[in-house]
Motif scaffolding. Structure first.
Motif, PDB file in Angstrom:
ATOM      1  N   ALA A  57      17.237   7.220  19.698  1.00 52.23           N
ATOM      2  CA  ALA A  57      16.787   7.546  18.232  1.00 52.23           C
ATOM      3  C   ALA A  57      17.436   6.701  17.186  1.00 52.23           C
ATOM      4  O   ALA A  57      18.703   6.507  17.191  1.00 52.23           O
ATOM      5  N   VAL A  58      16.789   6.312  16.216  1.00 48.69           N
ATOM      6  CA  VAL A  58      17.587   5.703  14.921  1.00 48.69           C
ATOM      7  C   VAL A  58      17.158   6.713  13.715  1.00 48.69           C
ATOM      8  O   VAL A  58      15.865   7.068  13.416  1.00 48.69           O
ATOM      9  N   TYR A  59      18.022   6.403  12.743  1.00 51.53           N
ATOM     10  CA  TYR A  59      17.913   7.506  11.512  1.00 51.53           C
ATOM     11  C   TYR A  59      18.325   6.520  10.341  1.00 51.53           C
ATOM     12  O   TYR A  59      18.979   5.713  10.534  1.00 51.53           O
ATOM     13  N   ALA A  60      17.556   6.859   9.327  1.00 42.53           N
ATOM     14  CA  ALA A  60      18.051   6.426   7.951  1.00 42.53           C
ATOM     15  C   ALA A  60      19.301   7.305   7.878  1.00 42.53           C
ATOM     16  O   ALA A  60      19.308   8.310   8.116  1.00 42.53           O
ATOM     17  N   THR A  61      20.093   6.421   6.740  1.00 42.31           N
ATOM     18  CA  THR A  61      21.277   7.159   6.538  1.00 42.31           C
ATOM     19  C   THR A  61      21.245   8.324   5.614  1.00 42.31           C
ATOM     20  O   THR A  61      22.029   9.344   6.063  1.00 42.31           O
ATOM     21  N   ALA A  62      20.388   8.538   4.964  1.00 40.98           N
ATOM     22  CA  ALA A  62      19.835   9.662   4.101  1.00 40.98           C
ATOM     23  C   ALA A  62      19.655  10.878   4.871  1.00 40.98           C
ATOM     24  O   ALA A  62      19.760  12.020   4.519  1.00 40.98           O
ATOM     25  N   VAL A  63      19.168  10.727   6.256  1.00 38.94           N
ATOM     26  CA  VAL A  63      18.908  11.893   6.889  1.00 38.94           C
ATOM     27  C   VAL A  63      19.757  12.178   8.223  1.00 38.94           C
ATOM     28  O   VAL A  63      19.614  13.079   8.837  1.00 38.94           O
ATOM     29  N   LYS A  64      20.728  11.049   8.479  1.00 36.24           N
ATOM     30  CA  LYS A  64      21.387  11.307   9.639  1.00 36.24           C
ATOM     31  C   LYS A  64      22.259  12.587   9.506  1.00 36.24           C
ATOM     32  O   LYS A  64      22.839  12.838   8.535  1.00 36.24           O
ATOM     33  N   GLY A  65      22.404  13.090  10.744  1.00 34.79           N
ATOM     34  CA  GLY A  65      23.041  14.283  10.930  1.00 34.79           C
ATOM     35  C   GLY A  65      22.261  15.617  10.418  1.00 34.79           C
ATOM     36  O   GLY A  65      22.635  16.780  10.662  1.00 34.79           O
ATOM     37  N   ARG A  66      21.043  15.521   9.826  1.00 34.07           N
ATOM     38  CA  ARG A  66      20.175  16.572   9.227  1.00 34.07           C
ATOM     39  C   ARG A  66      18.771  16.440   9.973  1.00 34.07           C
ATOM     40  O   ARG A  66      18.483  17.857  10.372  1.00 34.07           O
ATOM     41  N   PHE A  67      18.385  15.398  10.293  1.00 34.65           N
ATOM     42  CA  PHE A  67      17.094  15.292  11.131  1.00 34.65           C
ATOM     43  C   PHE A  67      17.216  15.057  12.373  1.00 34.65           C
ATOM     44  O   PHE A  67      17.962  14.423  12.587  1.00 34.65           O
ATOM     45  N   THR A  68      16.421  15.363  13.398  1.00 36.54           N
ATOM     46  CA  THR A  68      16.362  15.076  14.637  1.00 36.54           C
ATOM     47  C   THR A  68      14.891  14.829  15.025  1.00 36.54           C
ATOM     48  O   THR A  68      13.785  15.441  14.969  1.00 36.54           O
ATOM     49  N   ILE A  69      14.803  13.647  15.773  1.00 32.37           N
ATOM     50  CA  ILE A  69      13.434  13.249  16.223  1.00 32.37           C
ATOM     51  C   ILE A  69      13.407  13.351  17.728  1.00 32.37           C
ATOM     52  O   ILE A  69      14.633  12.948  18.392  1.00 32.37           O
ATOM     53  N   SER A  70      12.379  13.829  18.248  1.00 31.10           N
ATOM     54  CA  SER A  70      12.060  14.088  19.605  1.00 31.10           C
ATOM     55  C   SER A  70      10.666  13.733  20.079  1.00 31.10           C
ATOM     56  O   SER A  70       9.733  13.823  18.949  1.00 31.10           O
ATOM     57  N   SER A  71      10.554  13.816  21.393  1.00 34.66           N
ATOM     58  CA  SER A  71       9.076  13.641  21.859  1.00 34.66           C
ATOM     59  C   SER A  71       9.061  14.587  23.113  1.00 34.66           C
ATOM     60  O   SER A  71      10.128  14.644  23.917  1.00 34.66           O
ATOM     61  N   ASP A  72       7.888  14.909  23.444  1.00 32.12           N
ATOM     62  CA  ASP A  72       7.485  15.718  24.456  1.00 32.12           C
ATOM     63  C   ASP A  72       6.405  14.855  25.304  1.00 32.12           C
ATOM     64  O   ASP A  72       5.080  14.920  24.823  1.00 32.12           O
ATOM     65  N   VAL A  73       6.810  14.171  26.267  1.00 35.06           N
ATOM     66  CA  VAL A  73       5.853  13.143  26.952  1.00 35.06           C
ATOM     67  C   VAL A  73       4.627  14.170  27.248  1.00 35.06           C
ATOM     68  O   VAL A  73       3.524  13.743  27.406  1.00 35.06           O
ATOM     69  N   ALA A  74       4.923  15.263  28.239  1.00 36.39           N
ATOM     70  CA  ALA A  74       3.975  15.968  28.549  1.00 36.39           C
ATOM     71  C   ALA A  74       2.670  16.446  27.603  1.00 36.39           C
ATOM     72  O   ALA A  74       1.929  16.654  27.947  1.00 36.39           O
ATOM     73  N   LYS A  75       3.278  16.956  26.364  1.00 40.26           N
ATOM     74  CA  LYS A  75       2.307  17.291  25.326  1.00 40.26           C
ATOM     75  C   LYS A  75       1.846  16.049  24.385  1.00 40.26           C
ATOM     76  O   LYS A  75       1.211  16.205  23.639  1.00 40.26           O
ATOM     77  N   ASN A  76       2.560  14.866  24.839  1.00 44.67           N
ATOM     78  CA  ASN A  76       2.107  13.793  24.151  1.00 44.67           C
ATOM     79  C   ASN A  76       2.286  13.845  22.398  1.00 44.67           C
ATOM     80  O   ASN A  76       1.624  13.566  21.514  1.00 44.67           O
ATOM     81  N   THR A  77       3.604  14.640  22.265  1.00 44.19           N
ATOM     82  CA  THR A  77       3.796  15.124  20.775  1.00 44.19           C
ATOM     83  C   THR A  77       5.154  14.658  20.408  1.00 44.19           C
ATOM     84  O   THR A  77       6.110  14.613  21.125  1.00 44.19           O
ATOM     85  N   VAL A  78       5.249  14.047  18.977  1.00 42.29           N
ATOM     86  CA  VAL A  78       6.549  13.714  18.601  1.00 42.29           C
ATOM     87  C   VAL A  78       6.866  14.762  17.455  1.00 42.29           C
ATOM     88  O   VAL A  78       5.930  15.344  16.796  1.00 42.29           O
ATOM     89  N   TYR A  79       8.180  15.076  17.546  1.00 45.19           N
ATOM     90  CA  TYR A  79       8.518  16.329  16.594  1.00 45.19           C
ATOM     91  C   TYR A  79       9.665  15.774  15.486  1.00 45.19           C
ATOM     92  O   TYR A  79      10.416  14.638  15.945  1.00 45.19           O
ATOM     93  N   LEU A  80       9.959  16.192  14.318  1.00 53.14           N
ATOM     94  CA  LEU A  80      11.094  15.901  13.438  1.00 53.14           C
ATOM     95  C   LEU A  80      11.563  17.382  12.980  1.00 53.14           C
ATOM     96  O   LEU A  80      10.986  17.767  12.109  1.00 53.14           O
ATOM     97  N   ASP A  81      12.585  17.420  13.469  1.00 51.66           N
ATOM     98  CA  ASP A  81      13.389  18.687  13.167  1.00 51.66           C
ATOM     99  C   ASP A  81      14.260  18.426  11.910  1.00 51.66           C
ATOM    100  O   ASP A  81      14.857  17.369  11.919  1.00 51.66           O
TER     101      ASP A  81
END
Length: 124
Positions: A57-81
């Motif tokens: 995962a790679v993050y912009a400086t402005a969101v690092k530490g606050r946002f988390t990107i993840s993916s669920d391959v089984a659901k073929n879905t990307v998330y942004l917490d």
């Protein structure tokens, strides 16, 4: 290829939201995916990406530490917490994917496929 975002809305400063991006027409695994956002009157900016090379995962400086990107391959879905949101995070958030990209890119023009966007509004 189709990307459909959901999960946007209105939240108070300090709150959290979780965006989802349902992908169809391709498999997330092994492809570059990520999120951009656009604040009114500004150009789109990269927020977070998952590298096609190693899934890191790679993050912009402005969101690092606050946002988390993840993916669920089984659901073929990307998330942004998104946590500890502030008014500066207000904007339209776009899910992106590219089937040819190696790694990731913060460059808007490098991405082939875009979702329709979802509004995130953070009140102060």
């Amino acid at each position: 290829v189709q990307l459909v975002e959901s999960g946007g809305g209105l939240v108070q400063a300090g709150g959290s939201l979780k965006l989802s991006c349902a992908a169809s027409g391709f498999n997330l695994d092994g492809n570059a995916i990520g999120w951009f956002r656009q604040v009114a009157g500004w150009t789109r900016e990269g927020v977070a990406f998952i590298s096609s090379d190693d899934g890191s995962a790679v993050y912009a400086t402005a969101v690092k530490g606050r946002f988390t990107i993840s993916s669920d391959v089984a659901k073929n879905t990307v998330y942004l917490d998104m946590n500890n949101l502030g008014p500066e995070d207000t904007g339209v958030y776009y899910c992106v994917a590219d089937l040819q990209m190696r790694g990731w890119s913060f460059y808007v023009g490098a991405w082939t496929h875009w979702g329709q966007g979802v509004q995130v509004t953070v009140s102060s």
